[in-house]
Design a protein around this motif. Structure first.
Motif, short mmCIF file in Angstrom:
data_model
loop_
_atom_site.label_atom_id
_atom_site.label_comp_id
_atom_site.label_asym_id
_atom_site.label_seq_id
_atom_site.Cartn_x
_atom_site.Cartn_y
_atom_site.Cartn_z
N ASP A 4 0.84 -1.20 0.00
CA ASP A 4 0.00 0.00 0.00
C ASP A 4 0.87 1.25 0.00
OD1 ASP A 4 -2.14 -1.70 0.07
OD2 ASP A 4 -2.54 -1.44 2.20
N SER A 5 0.22 2.41 -0.10
CA SER A 5 0.93 3.69 -0.09
C SER A 5 0.12 4.70 0.70
CB SER A 5 1.16 4.19 -1.52
OG SER A 5 -0.07 4.32 -2.20
N VAL A 6 0.74 5.85 1.01
CA VAL A 6 0.05 6.96 1.65
C VAL A 6 0.25 8.20 0.79
CG1 VAL A 6 2.04 7.50 3.12
CG2 VAL A 6 -0.25 8.28 3.78
N VAL A 7 -0.81 8.97 0.62
CA VAL A 7 -0.76 10.13 -0.27
C VAL A 7 -1.32 11.36 0.42
CG1 VAL A 7 -0.95 8.70 -2.34
CG2 VAL A 7 -3.02 9.63 -1.30
N ALA A 8 -0.92 12.52 -0.09
CA ALA A 8 -1.50 13.81 0.30
C ALA A 8 -2.30 14.32 -0.89
CB ALA A 8 -0.42 14.80 0.68
N ILE A 9 -3.57 14.64 -0.67
CA ILE A 9 -4.49 14.97 -1.76
C ILE A 9 -4.96 16.42 -1.63
CG2 ILE A 9 -6.70 14.39 -2.84
CD1 ILE A 9 -6.41 11.59 -1.63
N ASP A 10 -4.96 17.14 -2.74
CA ASP A 10 -5.58 18.46 -2.83
C ASP A 10 -7.08 18.23 -2.94
OD1 ASP A 10 -6.72 20.88 -3.65
OD2 ASP A 10 -4.99 21.44 -4.86
N THR A 11 -7.83 18.61 -1.92
CA THR A 11 -9.27 18.30 -1.89
C THR A 11 -10.08 19.09 -2.91
OG1 THR A 11 -9.57 19.89 -0.08
CG2 THR A 11 -9.24 17.58 0.52
N SER A 12 -9.53 20.19 -3.41
CA SER A 12 -10.28 20.97 -4.40
C SER A 12 -10.23 20.34 -5.78
CB SER A 12 -9.74 22.40 -4.46
OG SER A 12 -8.39 22.41 -4.91
N THR A 13 -9.20 19.56 -6.04
CA THR A 13 -9.04 18.97 -7.38
C THR A 13 -8.97 17.45 -7.37
OG1 THR A 13 -6.63 19.06 -7.28
CG2 THR A 13 -7.77 21.01 -8.13
N GLY A 14 -8.68 16.86 -6.21
CA GLY A 14 -8.47 15.43 -6.14
C GLY A 14 -7.08 15.02 -6.57
N GLN A 15 -6.21 15.99 -6.86
CA GLN A 15 -4.86 15.70 -7.33
C GLN A 15 -3.98 15.20 -6.18
OE1 GLN A 15 -2.79 19.10 -8.87
NE2 GLN A 15 -0.92 17.96 -9.36
N VAL A 16 -3.20 14.17 -6.45
CA VAL A 16 -2.23 13.67 -5.47
C VAL A 16 -1.01 14.58 -5.48
CG1 VAL A 16 -0.70 11.77 -4.87
CG2 VAL A 16 -3.03 11.30 -5.62
N LEU A 17 -0.71 15.22 -4.36
CA LEU A 17 0.40 16.14 -4.27
C LEU A 17 1.71 15.43 -3.93
CD1 LEU A 17 -1.42 18.93 -2.23
CD2 LEU A 17 -1.13 18.79 -4.71
N ARG A 18 1.63 14.44 -3.03
CA ARG A 18 2.80 13.70 -2.61
C ARG A 18 2.39 12.26 -2.34
NH1 ARG A 18 6.03 17.62 1.70
NH2 ARG A 18 6.57 19.26 0.23
N SER A 19 3.36 11.36 -2.44
CA SER A 19 3.06 9.94 -2.26
C SER A 19 4.27 9.23 -1.68
CB SER A 19 2.66 9.30 -3.60
OG SER A 19 2.46 7.91 -3.46
N ILE A 20 3.99 8.24 -0.81
CA ILE A 20 5.04 7.39 -0.25
C ILE A 20 4.61 5.94 -0.43
CG2 ILE A 20 6.32 6.71 1.81
CD1 ILE A 20 5.78 9.49 2.95
N GLN A 21 5.47 5.15 -1.07
CA GLN A 21 5.21 3.71 -1.20
C GLN A 21 5.65 3.04 0.09
OE1 GLN A 21 3.89 3.07 -4.20
NE2 GLN A 21 3.38 0.94 -3.74
N LEU A 22 4.74 2.26 0.70
CA LEU A 22 5.01 1.69 2.01
C LEU A 22 5.58 0.28 1.95
CD1 LEU A 22 1.75 2.94 3.74
CD2 LEU A 22 4.05 3.86 4.08
N HIS A 23 5.33 -0.43 0.84
CA HIS A 23 5.82 -1.81 0.68
C HIS A 23 5.33 -2.70 1.81
CE1 HIS A 23 8.28 -0.25 -2.55
NE2 HIS A 23 8.82 0.62 -1.73
N ALA A 24 4.12 -2.43 2.29
CA ALA A 24 3.53 -3.19 3.38
C ALA A 24 2.04 -2.85 3.43
CB ALA A 24 4.20 -2.84 4.71
N PRO A 25 1.25 -3.64 4.15
CA PRO A 25 -0.18 -3.32 4.27
C PRO A 25 -0.41 -2.15 5.22
CG PRO A 25 0.34 -5.24 5.59
CD PRO A 25 1.60 -4.91 4.82
N ALA A 26 -1.18 -1.16 4.79
CA ALA A 26 -1.52 -0.02 5.64
C ALA A 26 -2.81 -0.34 6.39
CB ALA A 26 -1.67 1.24 4.80
#
Length: 231
Positions: free
Chosen positions: A56-78
């Motif tokens: 899984d991964s964790v992301v930061a999302i711009d709520t006005s557009t739904g665009q992913v601003l940043r992302s981290i690959q976790l290589h594990a189940p979140a």
């Protein structure tokens, strides 16, 4: 309403923040969500569509557009996540470990294992994180609920971790699958009781030496805690 001379005067309509609300369809499957009011972004743990509970991964999302601003690959189940109340740190439960995320740089700064839990037989077995919660006012301390991994024993150990170090703890003979702080020294847990119909909610006190919980279903004044049965 105010009634005057046979007429009804209705109060003004309440303000709403849902006027003009437009849903945004996202091309991924969030597992958990937290909103950051200091940065006006939404954090989401994202399920891997091919290898569920594996990468899984964790992301930061711009709520006005739904665009992913940043992302981290976790290589594990979140499994679960929480954010400190000063919005400096995020913690993500990754099964047998917890990842610490610096929200200023949106990078993983540490990953610490949660160790083992004891069985009724006296043996220790690897622990699996069911949920976690950040202690209010203390971005370095989290509460975790730990269950035996790949074991049919239904018990949960709730412990405090400070800077990744496991503190004093309490073990319950029920599953405490969800955690929520009600203050720096008050923690609630919720989960199934396999021996009764319905579920249980545990009220626990939290101190510098760890978590203190109920004994059976009796009121324990010295621990400032109680067990509630929910039908």
């Amino acid at each position: 309403p105010n009634v005057t001379l046979g007429e009804v005067s209705l109060p003004a309509a309440p303000a709403t923040t849902l006027n003009g609300f437009v849903p945004v369809r996202l091309p991924y499957i969030p597992r958990d969500l937290r909103f950051d009011t200091s940065r006006n972004v939404l954090y989401a743990t994202i399920e891997n569509p091919v290898y569920q509970y594996a990468d899984d991964s964790v992301v930061a999302i711009d709520t006005s557009t739904g665009q992913v601003l940043r992302s981290i690959q976790l290589h594990a189940p979140a499994i679960a996540m929480d954010v400190s109340d000063d919005f400096s740190t995020m913690y993500i439960a990754l099964g047998d470990a917890v990842a610490e995320i610096d929200l200023d740089t949106f990078t993983e700064t540490e990953r610490f294992p949660v160790g083992t839990v004891g069985l009724q037989s006296g043996e220790n077995t690897p622990a699996w994180v069911l949920d976690l919660a950040v202690r209010p006012g203390d971005a370095r301390t989290i509460a975790v609920s730990l269950a035996p991994y790949a074991n049919s024993t239904v018990s949960t150990t709730v412990a405090l971790l400070t800077d990744g170090e496991r503190q004093a703890e309490q073990t319950f003979n029920v599953q405490v699958a969800s955690l929520a702080f009600a203050g720096a020294n008050s923690l609630y847990g919720y989960g199934q009781d396999p021996w009764k119909w319905g579920s249980t909610m545990q009220a626990m006190s939290v101190g510098d030496d760890g978590v203190r919980g109920p004994i059976g279903t009796n009121w324990a004044p010295q621990m400032n805690t109680q067990t509630f049965e929910i039908n």
